[in-house]
Enzyme design. Structure first.
Site, PDB file in Angstrom:
ATOM      1  N   MET A  64       0.935  -1.277  -0.331  1.00 13.75           N
ATOM      2  CA  MET A  64       0.042  -0.225  -0.037  1.00 13.75           C
ATOM      3  C   MET A  64       0.877   0.904  -0.091  1.00 13.75           C
ATOM      4  SD  MET A  64      -2.916  -0.969  -0.003  1.00 13.75           S
ATOM      5  CE  MET A  64      -3.584   0.567  -0.189  1.00 13.75           C
ATOM      6  N   ASP A 180      -8.004  -5.728   8.362  1.00 18.25           N
ATOM      7  CA  ASP A 180      -6.394  -6.604   7.975  1.00 18.25           C
ATOM      8  C   ASP A 180      -5.484  -6.118   8.969  1.00 18.25           C
ATOM      9  OD1 ASP A 180      -5.418  -4.620   6.455  1.00 18.25           O
ATOM     10  OD2 ASP A 180      -3.797  -5.430   5.586  1.00 18.25           O
TER      11      ASP A 180
END
Length: 181
Positions: A64, A180
């Site tokens: 990310m 997550d």
């Protein structure tokens, strides 16, 4: 409840998980030349200004984005700067999701959650400026224990678990769900 995936919603003690994601035994310099998939780190950002902050050093990278240490000269304090990979920033859907996640995370105020100071776009990059937590990542701590053929002390493990549970309980109470961990 809103679903989002900002990695910055982590316990403050374990916050370096979000900014210190270097693999065990790998230096920032080695990581700066590595890539994850087609998303390469951009070491040339070091020394540049982004969002009013100076980018100092690559701390780590993940799928990310890259996270750098930096300095906010107007506030005279260290910061962590997360930059969304250009490949992800090209998608308007991902850009909108990044904006939404930044706003949700910035609204959370809890002693066990890293604070978001700012987010924005500049030069085709999307960035997030957040509180810098000095220390080693949980991954690095676990690696230290593994190398020493040791286990984490019960008190230390319980302390980390409690911080995580408090942070998640607060975030969930605010309607935020982390997908997550």
């Amino acid at each position: 409840a809103l679903m989002f995936q900002p990695i910055q919603i982590l316990p403050r003690r374990a916050a370096s998980m979000s900014i210190g994601v270097l693999p065990a035994g790998v230096s920032a310099e080695e990581t700066a030349t590595a890539s994850i998939g087609a998303m390469s780190v951009k070491p040339e950002l070091t020394g540049q200004m982004l969002g009013g902050c100076r980018i100092d050093q690559l701390l780590g990278q993940g799928c990310m984005g890259q996270v750098y240490s930096g300095h906010h000269p107007m506030l005279d304090r260290p910061v962590a700067i997360k930059i969304l990979p250009p490949a992800l920033a090209e998608s308007e859907e991902r850009r909108a999701r990044f904006r939404q996640e930044a706003r949700i995370a910035a609204a959370l105020r809890h002693p066990d959650i890293v604070q978001i100071y700012d987010f924005g776009e500049a030069g085709g990059m999307m960035y997030l400026i957040m509180e810098y937590i000095d220390g080693i990542s949980l991954k690095a701590r676990l690696n230290q224990l593994r190398i020493a053929s040791d286990i984490m002390a019960l008190g230390e493990a319980v302390g980390i678990a409690l911080q995580l549970a408090r942070a998640l309980a607060y975030a969930h109470g605010q309607g935020a769900i982390h997908r997550d961990l």
